[in-house]
Design an enzyme around this catalytic site. Structure first.
Site, PDB file in Angstrom:
ATOM      1  CE  LYS A   1      -4.440  -1.996   1.141  1.00 19.16           C
ATOM      2  NZ  LYS A   1      -5.275  -2.545   2.375  1.00 19.16           N
TER       3      LYS A   1
ATOM      4  NE  ARG B   1      -7.524  -8.580   1.059  1.00 14.41           N
ATOM      5  CZ  ARG B   1      -6.914  -7.838   0.139  1.00 14.41           C
ATOM      6  NH1 ARG B   1      -5.862  -7.246  -0.028  1.00 14.41           N
ATOM      7  NH2 ARG B   1      -7.653  -7.950  -1.065  1.00 14.41           N
TER       8      ARG B   1
END
Ligand code: HH2
Length: 280
Positions: free
Chosen positions: A223, A258
């Site tokens: 991210k 995740r």
């Protein structure tokens, strides 16, 4: 050995790390959009992640990256139709990353055991009754606003306290709709309506979220906050930052990770656990 669904749902008590491999069947996901649209390539990627040590395969057919447009349930199901049943047939625990009860129903009919709802049941409240009826695991994630505009100017007074209160409230709503507390996982939603300081505070404050008494999932993989900290413009180059974030969250008590890069994450979690066991 891969975790069972019970292992996953008890991971906050046993501290067993659980790796959730990401499979985006989308043309536009921020790091792997378009890579896995072909069923044979997608199924091969799922198998590879399982071989690499993934305990869950999280399949999504709608990108939720900042600025993304919505994808109808019918289009999500069309994208999943040749892929999700093939992945469940291989014996993997499959999670469906959707906010739509219709898409979740299709996934459960095809063998999925979990729904990962980034809206925590706010998009389509019917998803709670459906998860309850099917006895599915349910991940509730925090997001401020909607993907289209969530990164505009997110504001919090105390991000950890606010995210914790939000998650506690959504757990109550899910339970009122019949979902067993034993089936619920919570997630602070790294990157969903958060500035850098908010993402870092949440990763540092995972221990506070663990006080909810439920397994905590984190999804820092590739991210943008990693670019903000370490100047890594290309998402695929953000593995080092992803692992650092997973290990920091693990230290705080998160147990479900995740990630896109399963093998390297599994390796890092194993080494961290071995060091812990060798300690005083
Ligand atoms: N992040 C993304 C999607 N789903 N689900 C949970 N529970 N937690 C997360 O942090 C999370 C999530 C976004 O990442 P990705 O799937 O790689 O991208 P995109 O939304 O563009 O498909």
């Amino acid at each position: 050995m891969a975790a069972t669904l019970d292992d996953i749902l008890h991971s906050h008590r046993t501290r067993r790390p659980v790796v959730m491999g990401v499979l985006n069947v989308t043309p536009d996901s921020f790091s792997d959009g378009g890579d896995f649209l072909s069923p044979s390539v997608a199924v091969a990627q799922a198998r590879r992640m399982i071989t690499d040590g993934a305990d869950i395969i999280d399949i999504g057919a709608e990108s939720t990256r900042p600025g993304s447009d919505r994808v109808s349930p019918a289009e999500q199901i069309a994208r999943l139709a040749d892929i999700l049943p093939a992945v469940t047939a291989s014996g993997a625990i499959v999670s469906i990353d959707t906010t739509s009860a219709d898409v979740a129903a299709f996934a459960f009919d095809s063998g999925a055991a979990m729904v990962n709802d980034v809206s925590a049941g706010r998009d389509d409240p019917a998803i709670f009754a459906l998860a309850a009826e099917r006895g599915a695991a349910l991940c509730l994630m925090h997001m401020l606003g909607e993907p289209k505009a969530m990164q505009a100017d997110p504001q919090y007074d105390d991000v950890v306290a606010e995210v914790k209160a939000f998650l506690a409230g959504r757990v109550d709503v899910a339970r009122a709709a019949g979902v067993s507390r034993e089936r619920i996982i919570v997630d602070p939603g790294i990157g969903f309506g958060k500035k850098l300081e908010h993402n870092l505070a949440l990763l540092a404050g995972v221990g506070e979220l663990c006080l909810l008494g439920l397994p905590v999932l984190v999804g820092p993989s590739r991210k943008r906050f990693i670019d903000d900290v370490a100047n890594v413009p290309m998402p695929a180059d953000r593995l080092g930052g992803t692992i650092a974030a997973c290990l920091a969250a693990r230290a705080g008590g998160a147990t479900i990770f995740r990630v896109h890069d399963v093998a390297a994450t599994v390796q890092a979690l194993k080494v961290a656990a071995a060091i812990d066991h060798a300690g005083p």
